[in-house]
Design an enzyme around this catalytic site. Structure first.
Site, short mmCIF file in Angstrom:
data_model
loop_
_atom_site.label_atom_id
_atom_site.label_comp_id
_atom_site.label_asym_id
_atom_site.label_seq_id
_atom_site.Cartn_x
_atom_site.Cartn_y
_atom_site.Cartn_z
N ALA A 97 0.79 -1.23 0.00
CA ALA A 97 0.00 0.00 0.00
C ALA A 97 0.83 1.29 0.00
O ALA A 97 0.64 2.16 -0.88
CB ALA A 97 -0.98 -0.04 1.17
N ASP B 35 -4.19 -2.85 3.78
CA ASP B 35 -4.29 -1.98 2.60
C ASP B 35 -5.31 -0.88 2.79
O ASP B 35 -5.24 0.17 2.14
CB ASP B 35 -4.64 -2.82 1.37
CG ASP B 35 -3.46 -3.70 1.01
OD1 ASP B 35 -3.29 -4.75 1.67
OD2 ASP B 35 -2.68 -3.31 0.13
O1 MRU Z 1 -1.26 -7.15 -3.49
P1 MRU Z 1 -0.15 -6.51 -2.70
O2 MRU Z 1 1.11 -7.32 -2.70
O3 MRU Z 1 0.06 -5.07 -3.08
O4 MRU Z 1 -0.71 -6.54 -1.22
C1 MRU Z 1 0.09 -6.07 -0.18
C2 MRU Z 1 -0.50 -6.30 1.15
O5 MRU Z 1 -1.58 -6.84 1.29
C3 MRU Z 1 0.28 -5.75 2.31
O6 MRU Z 1 0.10 -6.55 3.44
C4 MRU Z 1 -0.23 -4.33 2.62
O7 MRU Z 1 -0.19 -3.56 1.47
C5 MRU Z 1 0.52 -3.70 3.67
S1 MRU Z 1 2.04 -3.06 3.05
C6 MRU Z 1 2.89 -2.23 4.22
#
Ligand code: MRU
Length: 356
Positions: A52, A238
């Site tokens: 995120a 997210d």
């Molecule tokens: O699909 P992604 O890899 O972008 O998803 C990332 C996540 O779900 C993380 O746990 C979230 O973004 C937290 S990042 C500090």
């Protein structure tokens, strides 16, 4: 002192941005140069950059890149719209674009280009400092566990909410790095996180940082908790709704359920930019579906060290692929933010305290 990966996830280079291409990890370290709005949108959509906070900062640089040869209202609107359409769930993307809009729209066209780069640089620097603060807040939890029992503090995480997902030391992993650096013995259970296997990214960065860890199949999380092999679960998110319901990588909900059944603390670690106070609860968070291919195939290394994709399921197999799930606030022990650790019910109070 804080952990930073040896190759930055994102940095500016003149009028371009350089990213560490995460679709090549953990097998190859490849840096890509983003020169156009289309390059940036593609990098986010295809998950060359992911996580995120990193998505948000990359989009901010995308706006700056888009305005290089034309900073008109029409071009700005087009850039914001294009980048907003790349991924729906992580609110940091939309937060960063709203911030860029608020900064740039009131300015004269001639001033926008320089201002866009400055604002993107500021978002990048702020995220780095926020990660460090989250690490220090979460360190207190790990310190308490270490003081209560001998042996390493055993932390379970999911997906990748580490340095690779941010501009600093991560969110869920920031307390782990802070503990490791301060001499607390830690061991991280890393779940592989099918279908995209972001757990491999977590294992990659923990290995780079010298933090002891083990990779587990997603389905092994419950037995490890039931056996007493886990002290605490910390994941990222997210988007956190105003009531504390939290969207994170699919599978997080199951870990929270298992943690509750085993009497274990379950924490979400996020910057406050991940909290969407306009979203009342988890039912309103848009969940991205990334299509059947990710479920029906797997990527790895061939015997000749070539990255290759293998089809697992027979062609035409129906395979829904919700990329995120919602962990209800009632299963969350606390939310670790840069401003402090709060229960989901106290999120609004924290917002009031930090904005007055
Ligand atoms: O699909 P992604 O890899 O972008 O998803 C990332 C996540 O779900 C993380 O746990 C979230 O973004 C937290 S990042 C500090």
């Amino acid at each position: 002192m804080t952990y930073m990966p040896s190759t930055p996830t994102l940095c500016r280079d003149g009028d371009t941005a350089l990213i560490l291409d995460q679709t090549q990890l953990p097998y190859r370290t490849e840096v890509r140069r983003l020169r156009t709005l289309d390059d940036v949108a593609t990098a986010i959509r295809t998950m060359q950059v992911r996580g995120a906070p990193l998505i948000g900062a990359t989009a901010a640089y995308g706006v700056a890149i888009a305005l290089l040869d034309d900073a008109s209202n029409a071009r700005l609107a087009h850039a914001l719209e294009t980048l907003a359409a790349t991924r729906p769930t992580a609110v940091n993307l939309h937060w960063a674009l709203a911030r860029m809009r608020a900064k740039l729209q009131p300015l004269a066209v001639a001033q926008r280009r320089a201002a866009a780069w400055l604002e993107a640089d500021a978002i990048r620097a702020e995220d780095c400092a926020t990660c460090t603060a989250i690490g220090q807040r979460g360190l207190a939890l790990l310190h308490d566990i270490a003081a209560r029992r001998p042996g390493p503090v055993r932390i379970m995480t999911h997906c990748n909410a580490g340095a690779l997902a941010t501009l600093g030391s991560g969110t869920a992993l920031a307390p782990v790095y802070a503990a490791h650096i301060s001499g607390i013995d830690v061991h991280v259970w890393v779940s592989e996180t099918r279908p995209r296997n972001q757990g491999l990214l977590t294992a990659w960065e923990l290995r780079e940082a010298g933090v002891p860890h083990s990779l587990i199949a997603d389905n092994a999380a419950g037995i490890l908790m039931a056996r007493g092999d886990v002290d605490i679960v910390i994941t990222g998110a997210d988007r956190v709704a105003a009531n504390g319901d939290s969207a994170n990588k699919v599978g997080t909900y199951l870990k929270a359920l298992a943690a509750r059944d085993n009497g274990l603390p379950f924490y979400i670690a996020v910057p406050l930019t991940t909290v969407d106070f306009d979203c009342p609860d988890g039912t309103r968070i848009p969940i991205e579906d990334r299509g059947a291919d990710e479920v029906c195939s797997i990527t790895g290394l061939s015997a000749h060290d070539q990255t290759m994709s293998l089809r697992l399921a027979l062609a035409g197999t129906s395979a829904p692929n919700p990329a995120f799930d919602i962990t209800p606030a009632r299963l969350i022990t606390g939310i670790i933010t840069e401003q402090g650790i709060v229960t989901p019910a106290r999120l609004r109070e924290l917002q009031r305290e930090t904005t007055t």
